[in-house]
Design a protein around this motif. Structure first.
Motif, PDB file in Angstrom:
ATOM      1  N   HIS A 114      38.128  41.047  46.830  1.00 28.79           N
ATOM      2  CA  HIS A 114      38.752  39.812  46.352  1.00 28.79           C
ATOM      3  C   HIS A 114      37.647  39.017  45.672  1.00 28.79           C
ATOM      4  O   HIS A 114      36.770  38.473  46.340  1.00 28.79           O
ATOM      5  CB  HIS A 114      39.370  39.015  47.498  1.00 28.79           C
ATOM      6  CG  HIS A 114      40.034  37.768  47.031  1.00 28.79           C
ATOM      7  ND1 HIS A 114      39.977  36.595  47.726  1.00 28.79           N
ATOM      8  CD2 HIS A 114      40.756  37.503  45.923  1.00 28.79           C
ATOM      9  CE1 HIS A 114      40.644  35.653  47.074  1.00 28.79           C
ATOM     10  NE2 HIS A 114      41.118  36.187  45.973  1.00 28.79           N
ATOM     11  N   ASN A 116      36.853  35.919  43.210  1.00 38.14           N
ATOM     12  CA  ASN A 116      37.488  34.686  42.782  1.00 38.14           C
ATOM     13  C   ASN A 116      36.497  33.859  41.969  1.00 38.14           C
ATOM     14  O   ASN A 116      35.447  33.476  42.465  1.00 38.14           O
ATOM     15  CB  ASN A 116      37.939  33.917  44.032  1.00 38.14           C
ATOM     16  CG  ASN A 116      38.760  32.704  43.699  1.00 38.14           C
ATOM     17  OD1 ASN A 116      38.920  32.333  42.551  1.00 38.14           O
ATOM     18  ND2 ASN A 116      39.270  32.068  44.730  1.00 38.14           N
ATOM     19  N   ILE A 142      41.419  42.668  43.800  1.00 39.31           N
ATOM     20  CA  ILE A 142      42.169  41.435  43.573  1.00 39.31           C
ATOM     21  C   ILE A 142      41.284  40.451  42.811  1.00 39.31           C
ATOM     22  O   ILE A 142      40.696  39.537  43.395  1.00 39.31           O
ATOM     23  CB  ILE A 142      42.619  40.824  44.909  1.00 39.31           C
ATOM     24  CG1 ILE A 142      43.312  41.886  45.776  1.00 39.31           C
ATOM     25  CG2 ILE A 142      43.541  39.629  44.678  1.00 39.31           C
ATOM     26  CD1 ILE A 142      43.373  41.549  47.242  1.00 39.31           C
ATOM     27  N   GLU A 144      40.562  37.259  40.679  1.00 39.55           N
ATOM     28  CA  GLU A 144      41.269  35.992  40.509  1.00 39.55           C
ATOM     29  C   GLU A 144      40.396  35.059  39.685  1.00 39.55           C
ATOM     30  O   GLU A 144      39.219  34.880  39.989  1.00 39.55           O
ATOM     31  CB  GLU A 144      41.547  35.375  41.881  1.00 39.55           C
ATOM     32  CG  GLU A 144      42.285  34.069  41.840  1.00 39.55           C
ATOM     33  CD  GLU A 144      42.548  33.525  43.241  1.00 39.55           C
ATOM     34  OE1 GLU A 144      42.834  32.324  43.337  1.00 39.55           O
ATOM     35  OE2 GLU A 144      42.442  34.274  44.224  1.00 39.55           O
ATOM     36  N   THR A 146      40.444  31.091  37.827  1.00 35.57           N
ATOM     37  CA  THR A 146      41.155  29.823  37.737  1.00 35.57           C
ATOM     38  C   THR A 146      40.320  28.868  36.900  1.00 35.57           C
ATOM     39  O   THR A 146      39.139  28.649  37.202  1.00 35.57           O
ATOM     40  CB  THR A 146      41.383  29.218  39.133  1.00 35.57           C
ATOM     41  OG1 THR A 146      42.031  30.183  39.966  1.00 35.57           O
ATOM     42  CG2 THR A 146      42.252  27.968  39.047  1.00 35.57           C
ATOM     43  N   HIS A 156      38.485  38.694  33.650  1.00 34.68           N
ATOM     44  CA  HIS A 156      38.435  39.648  34.761  1.00 34.68           C
ATOM     45  C   HIS A 156      38.946  41.003  34.299  1.00 34.68           C
ATOM     46  O   HIS A 156      39.811  41.114  33.441  1.00 34.68           O
ATOM     47  CB  HIS A 156      39.197  39.155  35.997  1.00 34.68           C
ATOM     48  CG  HIS A 156      40.693  39.184  35.876  1.00 34.68           C
ATOM     49  ND1 HIS A 156      41.426  40.346  35.885  1.00 34.68           N
ATOM     50  CD2 HIS A 156      41.594  38.176  35.781  1.00 34.68           C
ATOM     51  CE1 HIS A 156      42.711  40.054  35.805  1.00 34.68           C
ATOM     52  NE2 HIS A 156      42.835  38.750  35.727  1.00 34.68           N
TER      53      HIS A 156
END
Length: 191
Positions: A114, A116, A142, A144, A146, A156
């Motif tokens: 993950h 991020n 995963i 992510e 933002t 990504h």
């Protein structure tokens, strides 16, 4: 780690467990990094077999013109579990981050990534997660991203797949056994 203005650090973390003890080999590191103006942190995280369960948590905060470079390499086999949770906060103008994860999952192992990336200013960030899956393994990627600012540039990429048969055939034509060809490809991928 708290890097002051113009500071530079390279942090290398390599893990390999061996021996014939009966206890579980568990690795649960937490890394927190804050990089002040014009600072640079380079992280190299390597885990090649030998660890039964791993949960790696990493949080990085980047200020004005701060840079982060992360290279993560992982190989799991048998029934090993590995979870990598990396959060990068690009807080101020000119901050940048590059996170590259390469992994191989063999046998019945399980991997979860993950990654991020959060952009709060005019910043640049890139996440790339590439995995080779073999046998009955499981891999979850995963990524992510933002953006909280219109000048944040975040990218990504994620790919999971098996070894290309053409690569195996080419190396086998050069005299390697199938196992030797596979090992050669995996070593190059994780280098």
């Amino acid at each position: 780690f708290f890097l002051e203005k113009n500071a530079r650090v390279k942090y290398v973390e390599k893990h390999y467990g061996e021996g014939d003890g009966s206890g579980a080999r568990v690795l649960n590191p937490t890394t927190i990094i804050e990089i002040d103006e014009d600072g640079v942190a380079e992280l190299e995280m390597v885990q090649i077999r030998g660890i039964d369960t791993a949960k790696r948590d990493t949080l990085v905060k980047l200020h004005k013109n701060a840079r982060l470079i992360v290279s993560e390499r992982l190989l799991t086999y048998q029934e090993q579990d590995a979870v990598s949770d990396i959060t990068v906060e690009l807080l101020e103008e000119g901050s940048s981050a590059q996170v590259i994860s390469r992994s191989v999952a063999q046998d019945k192992s399980n991997q979860v990534f993950h990654l991020n990336l959060r952009g709060y200013a005019g910043c640049r960030g890139h996440i790339q997660c590439d995995s080779i899956i073999m046998h009955d393994a499981h891999v979850s990627s995963i990524p992510e991203i933002t953006a909280f600012h219109s000048d944040a540039q975040l990218i990504h990429e994620a790919a999971i797949g098996k070894i290309a048969s053409e690569q195996l055939i080419k190396l086998m034509c050069l005299g390697l056994t199938e196992k030797e060809a596979e090992d050669t490809i995996l070593q190059g991928f994780l280098a």
